[in-house]
Enzyme design. Structure first.
Site, short mmCIF file in Angstrom:
data_model
loop_
_atom_site.label_atom_id
_atom_site.label_comp_id
_atom_site.label_asym_id
_atom_site.label_seq_id
_atom_site.Cartn_x
_atom_site.Cartn_y
_atom_site.Cartn_z
N ALA A 181 0.81 -1.21 0.00
CA ALA A 181 0.00 0.00 0.00
C ALA A 181 0.85 1.27 0.00
O ALA A 181 0.46 2.28 -0.59
CB ALA A 181 -0.93 -0.01 1.21
N TYR A 182 2.01 1.23 0.63
CA TYR A 182 2.88 2.40 0.66
C TYR A 182 3.30 2.78 -0.77
O TYR A 182 3.23 3.95 -1.17
CB TYR A 182 4.10 2.15 1.52
CG TYR A 182 5.14 3.26 1.48
CD1 TYR A 182 4.97 4.41 2.26
CD2 TYR A 182 6.26 3.17 0.67
CE1 TYR A 182 5.91 5.43 2.21
CE2 TYR A 182 7.20 4.19 0.62
CZ TYR A 182 7.02 5.31 1.39
OH TYR A 182 7.95 6.33 1.33
#
Length: 252
Positions: free
Chosen positions: A162-163
């Site tokens: 997700a980062y």
């Protein structure tokens, strides 16, 4: 343009910095204060914010402001309240520098935790988008205002989850917003990848890496000042990187 320490090029200006309790955010806040700006320090870590505040005061710079806020749980109303508070107390906002980041889980796609995935997307993508939206009218009402989004080159690399997706989204949002603002020319907008920097964030992301040869946050912070002082034609809508930053701004 070469920006020197304490040259007061930001005197009288009000700049909001997220992630200001540590790392690059803290270093950027102190750099802006050294240039004469009133720095609004935003982070969830109040004790660490107070240390940055005290450091700025001890150096004799303009008195900063502290705004504790946890981006993970913040809503659009929280950001609107922040913008209203800035307007009521400072009557202006000249710049917004997004340095806050949350690493989350580094793991293969099948092993990503869904709840953590959503949280990391919110902190790294939705939160800066909502904060930017809330502050737009204030930024549009001042001359030569700016927004700098801190990004990262790991976006499409394995395990960054997700980062990485959030940083790709931030670059896209920065480009969209820059395109929308191009005709008015009132806000200078870009993203900046500082590269690997010797911070606690990097140590969590690369626990086996020896960071001693990497630049420290205070070494990178002046790059943000160079971007702030560069002409809009040089940086607006651009995705800048530390390794090419000097050549990108050479015309200054």
């Amino acid at each position: 343009m070469t920006v020197t320490a304490n040259s007061q090029l930001l005197a009288g200006r009000v700049i909001l910095i997220t992630g200001a309790a540590s790392g690059i955010g803290a270093a950027v806040a102190q750099c802006c204060a050294a240039q004469g700006a009133t720095a609004i320090l935003l982070d969830k870590n109040l004790p660490a914010l107070e240390k940055v505040y005290d450091s700025i005061i001890e150096q004799g710079h303009a008195i900063p402001a502290i705004y504790p806020l946890d981006l993970k749980g913040a809503s659009q109303d929280d950001y609107l309240n922040l913008a209203n508070s800035i307007e009521q107390n400072f009557f202006r906002l000249d710049g917004l520098i997004h340095c806050a980041a949350s690493l989350g889980q580094l793991a293969p796609v099948p092993h990503q935790n869904s709840k953590l995935w959503a949280e990391i997307l919110h902190v790294n993508l939705s939160a800066p988008v909502m904060l930017t939206r809330a502050c737009l009218s204030l930024l549009e009402s001042t001359d030569d205002s700016f927004i700098v989004f801190t990004t990262d080159s790991v976006q499409a690399k394995a395990y960054w989850g997700a980062y990485g997706i959030a940083k790709a989204g931030i670059e896209c949002f920065a480009s969209q917003l820059a395109d929308e603002q191009a005709s008015s020319g009132r806000i200078k907008i870009c993203s900046f990848d500082p590269g690997r920097v010797n911070t606690e964030f990097l140590k969590r992301a690369y626990p086996a890496l020896n960071p001693s040869d990497l630049p420290k946050a205070e070494d990178i912070a002046p790059d943000y000042l160079e971007i702030i002082h560069a002409s809009a034609a040089t940086v607006h809508g651009k995705q800048l990187q530390h390794s090419v930053k000097q050549s990108s701004l050479a015309s200054e």
